[in-house]
Write an enzyme that holds these catalytic residues in place. Structure first.
Site, PDB file in Angstrom:
ATOM      1  N   ASN A 117       0.908  -1.124   0.021  1.00  0.00           N
ATOM      2  CA  ASN A 117       0.208  -0.151  -0.118  1.00  0.00           C
ATOM      3  C   ASN A 117       1.050   0.989   0.171  1.00  0.00           C
ATOM      4  OD1 ASN A 117      -2.521  -1.576   0.381  1.00  0.00           O
ATOM      5  ND2 ASN A 117      -1.969  -2.071   2.903  1.00  0.00           N
TER       6      ASN A 117
ATOM      7  N   HIS B  66       6.585  -1.877   3.583  1.00  0.00           N
ATOM      8  CA  HIS B  66       6.250  -3.010   3.521  1.00  0.00           C
ATOM      9  C   HIS B  66       5.800  -3.938   2.517  1.00  0.00           C
ATOM     10  CE1 HIS B  66       3.260  -1.217   5.338  1.00  0.00           C
ATOM     11  NE2 HIS B  66       2.206  -1.585   5.113  1.00  0.00           N
TER      12      HIS B  66
ATOM     13  N   HIS C 147       2.873  -7.205   1.937  1.00  0.00           N
ATOM     14  CA  HIS C 147       2.318  -8.289   2.606  1.00  0.00           C
ATOM     15  C   HIS C 147       2.041  -9.505   1.754  1.00  0.00           C
ATOM     16  CE1 HIS C 147      -0.382  -5.592   5.440  1.00  0.00           C
ATOM     17  NE2 HIS C 147       0.041  -4.923   4.329  1.00  0.00           N
TER      18      HIS C 147
END
Length: 124
Positions: A97, A110, A112
């Site tokens: 995101n 990051h 996921h």
């Protein structure tokens, strides 16, 4: 709350604190470039986060400022974690995101990794 991915890096964000060992996390992988740990609020049977060790707010920040070695190391870490979790054959999803419209909630890049079940077209 979604964040503005163009703001300067906040060294007090939760992932920076995990990297420094101030907040516990169930780490499943670590090398010179990245760490991976289990999400505390999983959205799939397997939900692992991969975080670069460098101070990057978003994918945009990382792709513009990280060294070639950091980029290669982070991408390899993501692939290694997916392989170690046995996700290659059945398939998995990667999600990063970025910014408010992308729903980014932590101002540290990051990725996921979702898997372990059929995920459909999108995660709600």
């Amino acid at each position: 709350m979604p964040i503005d991915a163009t703001r300067p890096y906040d060294s007090d964000n939760i992932f920076a604190r995990i990297l420094r060992g101030e907040i516990p996390a169930t780490r499943v992988y670590e090398d010179d470039w990245a760490i991976a740990f289990e999400d505390i609020n999983p959205q799939a049977e397997i939900h692992t986060l991969v975080v670069p060790k460098g101070e990057y707010v978003s994918w945009d920040d990382f792709s513009a400022k990280a060294s070639d070695a950091e980029i290669a190391g982070f991408v390899r870490a993501v692939g290694t974690v997916a392989r170690e979790k046995g996700l290659v054959e059945p398939g998995y999803r990667l999600l990063a995101n970025v910014g408010a419209h992308g729903g980014q909630e932590v101002p540290h890049l990051h990725v996921h990794i979702f898997g372990g079940q059929p995920l459909g077209r999108m995660i709600a």
